[in-house]
Design an enzyme around this catalytic site. Structure first.
Site, mmCIF file in Angstrom:
data_model
loop_
_atom_site.group_PDB
_atom_site.id
_atom_site.type_symbol
_atom_site.label_atom_id
_atom_site.label_comp_id
_atom_site.label_asym_id
_atom_site.label_seq_id
_atom_site.Cartn_x
_atom_site.Cartn_y
_atom_site.Cartn_z
ATOM 1 N N LYS A 1 0.915 -1.055 -0.171
ATOM 2 C CA LYS A 1 -0.037 -0.062 -0.050
ATOM 3 C C LYS A 1 0.839 1.436 -0.112
ATOM 4 O O LYS A 1 0.790 2.045 -0.869
ATOM 5 C CB LYS A 1 -0.938 -0.061 1.213
ATOM 6 N N ASP B 1 -6.450 0.500 0.295
ATOM 7 C CA ASP B 1 -6.207 0.636 1.869
ATOM 8 C C ASP B 1 -7.712 0.175 2.487
ATOM 9 O O ASP B 1 -8.206 -0.442 1.494
ATOM 10 C CB ASP B 1 -6.085 2.185 2.193
#
Ligand code: SF4
Length: 216
Positions: free
Chosen positions: A121, A139
């Site tokens: 991420k 996310d």
């Protein structure tokens, strides 16, 4: 599951709702962004911004973080969750930047993901925001919204969600879609209390329809 036309519709609606969506972590260069994203794991952007306001004045380069004992870095970020492991990762990451990258943040996802404390991420956010490389960082908001709407399956892993989105969303819209989905999830399709009754996507959303049947 949504077909391609419906997914296109979702992207257009999110673009209309949040035309100015962008990253909310305050930073003025790629190095600060890496530190901010690393600190943001399981923590709100708002709190990170509060802490980095002072942090970035004190530490400007990888060398700065290594010039003090670990305990001092810990102390400077202690209002943030998991501050001990984050402080350790910051120093480790700074060491790697100095040893392997001449003190600069590398630009590719493949290199970024190898840095301490930087997962997929973080690598995607940094590649996309700092270096304009197309990327979709998944996310908690992106994952939840994709699954509720039926763009992805409930059982999909984060990597599967990322791969599906990369397949279904045009490449030149990856980065902006990432930000719009986060805003859509953060301010509208919230984890606990999604605003289904007023959602422009309710007619195609499996989760929204289920919730409305329950409350109706
Ligand atoms: S209908 Fe509800 S669950 Fe579906 S996208 Fe809209 S707010 Fe989220």
């Amino acid at each position: 599951m949504l077909n391609n036309t419906q997914i296109r519709h979702c992207l257009d609606v999110m673009a209309e709702m949040f035309p100015d969506a962008e990253g909310e972590l305050v930073h003025s260069n790629p190095f600060e962004l890496v530190i901010a994203v690393l600190l943001s794991a399981q923590c709100t952007d708002k709190l990170v911004n509060k802490v980095t306001a002072d942090l970035f004045k004190k530490y400007k380069t990888p060398e700065d973080y290594l010039a003090v004992p670990l305990e001092e870095v810990e102390n400077d970020i202690r209002s943030i969750g998991l501050y001990r492991s984050k402080a350790k990762n910051i120093q480790k990451l700074c060491r790697t930047l100095i040893d392997d990258y001449n003190g600069e943040v590398p630009q590719t996802k493949e290199e970024l993901v190898k840095l301490a404390g930087v997962g997929r991420k973080t690598a995607n956010v940094v590649a996309s925001v700092a270096f304009n490389e197309p990327a979709i960082a998944v996310d908690t908001h992106v994952e939840r919204v994709s699954k509720r709407l039926g763009i992805c399956r409930w059982k999909d892993s984060v990597t599967e969600v990322e791969n599906t989105l990369m397949r279904k969303v045009p490449r030149d819209e990856w980065s902006v879609t990432h930000h719009r989905m986060i805003f859509f999830g953060r301010y509208h399709c919230k984890a606990r209390n999604p605003n289904c009754p007023e959602c422009p996507l309710l007619d195609i959303c499996r989760e929204g329809k289920k919730r409305m049947r329950k409350t109706g």
